[in-house]
Design a protein around this motif. Structure first.
Motif, PDB file in Angstrom:
ATOM      1  N   VAL A  35       0.901  -0.981  -0.114  1.00 24.27           N
ATOM      2  CA  VAL A  35       0.128   0.091   0.060  1.00 24.27           C
ATOM      3  C   VAL A  35       1.061   1.229  -0.022  1.00 24.27           C
ATOM      4  CG1 VAL A  35      -1.994  -0.866   1.007  1.00 24.27           C
ATOM      5  CG2 VAL A  35      -0.141  -0.203   2.412  1.00 24.27           C
ATOM      6  N   ALA A  36       0.262   2.365  -0.495  1.00 22.22           N
ATOM      7  CA  ALA A  36       1.228   3.626  -0.498  1.00 22.22           C
ATOM      8  C   ALA A  36       1.186   4.507   0.661  1.00 22.22           C
ATOM      9  CB  ALA A  36       0.655   4.489  -1.776  1.00 22.22           C
ATOM     10  N   GLY A  37      -0.034   4.563   1.317  1.00 22.76           N
ATOM     11  CA  GLY A  37      -0.190   5.481   2.287  1.00 22.76           C
ATOM     12  C   GLY A  37       0.902   5.399   3.510  1.00 22.76           C
ATOM     13  N   PRO A  38       1.221   4.207   4.033  1.00 20.78           N
ATOM     14  CA  PRO A  38       2.203   4.174   5.028  1.00 20.78           C
ATOM     15  C   PRO A  38       3.579   4.579   4.671  1.00 20.78           C
ATOM     16  CG  PRO A  38       0.666   2.443   5.444  1.00 20.78           C
ATOM     17  CD  PRO A  38       0.449   2.929   4.030  1.00 20.78           C
ATOM     18  N   VAL A  39       3.929   4.130   3.428  1.00 17.36           N
ATOM     19  CA  VAL A  39       5.022   4.575   2.625  1.00 17.36           C
ATOM     20  C   VAL A  39       5.275   6.110   2.797  1.00 17.36           C
ATOM     21  CG1 VAL A  39       6.864   4.451   0.790  1.00 17.36           C
ATOM     22  CG2 VAL A  39       5.226   2.496   1.506  1.00 17.36           C
ATOM     23  N   LEU A  40       4.296   6.658   2.151  1.00 15.89           N
ATOM     24  CA  LEU A  40       4.407   8.301   2.013  1.00 15.89           C
ATOM     25  C   LEU A  40       4.656   9.000   3.433  1.00 15.89           C
ATOM     26  CD1 LEU A  40       1.703   8.527  -0.601  1.00 15.89           C
ATOM     27  CD2 LEU A  40       3.999   9.173  -0.878  1.00 15.89           C
ATOM     28  N   HIS A  59       2.545 -10.459  -6.586  1.00 18.11           N
ATOM     29  CA  HIS A  59       1.429 -10.552  -5.860  1.00 18.11           C
ATOM     30  C   HIS A  59       1.084  -9.044  -5.263  1.00 18.11           C
ATOM     31  CE1 HIS A  59       1.830 -15.083  -4.734  1.00 18.11           C
ATOM     32  NE2 HIS A  59       1.280 -14.863  -5.979  1.00 18.11           N
ATOM     33  N   MET A  60      -0.118  -8.610  -4.991  1.00 16.20           N
ATOM     34  CA  MET A  60      -0.899  -7.755  -4.900  1.00 16.20           C
ATOM     35  C   MET A  60      -0.386  -7.061  -3.451  1.00 16.20           C
ATOM     36  SD  MET A  60      -2.383  -5.683  -7.106  1.00 16.20           S
ATOM     37  CE  MET A  60      -3.510  -4.667  -6.216  1.00 16.20           C
ATOM     38  N   ASP A  61      -0.235  -8.063  -2.449  1.00 13.71           N
ATOM     39  CA  ASP A  61       0.501  -7.427  -1.198  1.00 13.71           C
ATOM     40  C   ASP A  61       1.758  -7.100  -1.092  1.00 13.71           C
ATOM     41  OD1 ASP A  61       0.981 -10.337  -1.409  1.00 13.71           O
ATOM     42  OD2 ASP A  61       0.889 -10.489   0.652  1.00 13.71           O
ATOM     43  N   HIS A  62       2.351  -7.049  -2.388  1.00 12.37           N
ATOM     44  CA  HIS A  62       3.660  -6.961  -2.551  1.00 12.37           C
ATOM     45  C   HIS A  62       3.832  -5.435  -3.743  1.00 12.37           C
ATOM     46  CE1 HIS A  62       5.593  -9.922  -0.483  1.00 12.37           C
ATOM     47  NE2 HIS A  62       4.464 -10.627  -0.580  1.00 12.37           N
ATOM     48  N   THR A  63       2.904  -5.356  -4.371  1.00 10.59           N
ATOM     49  CA  THR A  63       2.886  -4.582  -5.669  1.00 10.59           C
ATOM     50  C   THR A  63       1.428  -3.316  -5.424  1.00 10.59           C
ATOM     51  OG1 THR A  63       1.779  -5.882  -7.134  1.00 10.59           O
ATOM     52  CG2 THR A  63       3.911  -6.067  -7.194  1.00 10.59           C
ATOM     53  N   GLY A  64       0.708  -3.768  -4.701  1.00 10.32           N
ATOM     54  CA  GLY A  64      -0.596  -2.886  -4.448  1.00 10.32           C
ATOM     55  C   GLY A  64      -0.161  -1.196  -4.432  1.00 10.32           C
ATOM     56  N   GLY A  65       0.938  -0.702  -3.950  1.00 13.14           N
ATOM     57  CA  GLY A  65       1.178   0.522  -3.948  1.00 13.14           C
ATOM     58  C   GLY A  65       1.824   1.046  -5.172  1.00 13.14           C
TER      59      GLY A  65
END
Length: 256
Positions: A35-40, A59-65
């Motif tokens: 996911v992007a939010g926590p990274v930002l 897998h989406m839990d690795h690329t979703g963001g």
């Protein structure tokens, strides 16, 4: 030479993302952004600017963001050439044996199929850091969604050749559950039982068990030890081909 400055970001139920900076160049990477939010948020907290997304598999839990981060930061997406059609926003495509240069740091790329057909891992030798996605976990390995036991055993053997001091930055906090299983197939392993006790204490306090080290995995992770006589004996497979032993261990874990 300065090592990577690495920050672990827990997201979703049990994922770990790894945000790191190469001090000399100022380059900043994020490994497998679900996911992007926590990274930002973490970038804002540190005052860092994201330059690269480092993907291990699709897998989406690795690329979703990926796409949101790329849109908001203009970062470069790095991933496997063999899985380029499934990595959102991919710019740089890597193969087994490639060297990915990240400022003054260099990562050797390993193709490690088994969990997925296009899985890769990144070994930053100068920083003693292995970003292995879902191929290797602390006391476990990934389910074989797209590969075979032979492929996964071969993949894990690539890691067994690396230094014991290498830190294993895997992508999930599965360690306590993995330990509960591991002691059922390797009950005579004193190092494993001691490690299990330590893990239980850490998780009681909600302290991460990751990263581990490759030295710990080589001595206690049953999936890394399919050629060990003690493990083979415990499984009733003394003298069997390691692939057979690995396959039996994986099958037992899948139904545990």
């Amino acid at each position: 030479m300065s090592k990577l400055e690495i920050h672990q970001i827990p997201v979703l139920n049990d994922n770990y993302l790894y945000l790191f900076k190469e001090p000399e160049s100022g380059l900043v990477g994020i490994v497998d952004p679900a996911v992007a939010g926590p990274v930002l948020d973490k970038l804002d907290e540190l005052g860092w600017t994201l330059t690269h997304i480092i993907n291990t598999h699709h897998h989406m839990d690795h690329t979703g963001g990926n796409l949101e981060l790329k849109e908001k930061t203009g970062c470069i997406v790095v991933g496997a050439k063999g899985d380029a059609d499934r990595i959102p926003g991919i710019d740089i495509q890597l193969e087994d044996g490639d060297i990915f240069e990240f400022g003054s740091q260099k990562a050797r790329v390993f193709e490690v199929p088994g969990h997925t057909r296009g899985h890769i891992a990144y070994w930053f030798e100068q920083s003693d850091a292995l970003f292995c996605g879902d191929t290797l976990f602390a006391l476990g390995c990934g389910r074989l969604f797209e590969g075979t036991p032979a492929e996964m055993w071969h993949s894990l053997n690539k890691f067994r050749k690396l230094p014991d001091s290498t830190k294993v930055y895997c992508a999930h906090e599965y360690t306590e559950a993995n330990a509960r299983f591991a002691v059922t197939v390797d009950p005579a392993n004193k190092a494993l039982r001691a490690r299990y006790a330590e893990i239980r204490e850490l998780r009681k306090k909600l302290i991460p068990t990751v990263p581990s080290t490759l030295g710990e995995e080589k001595s206690t992770n049953p999936f890394m030890r399919a050629d060990d006589p003690g493990l083979q004996a415990a499984l009733g497979l003394t003298g069997a081909d390691p692939i057979t032993v690995f396959a039996e261990t994986r099958a037992r874990k899948d139904s545990f």
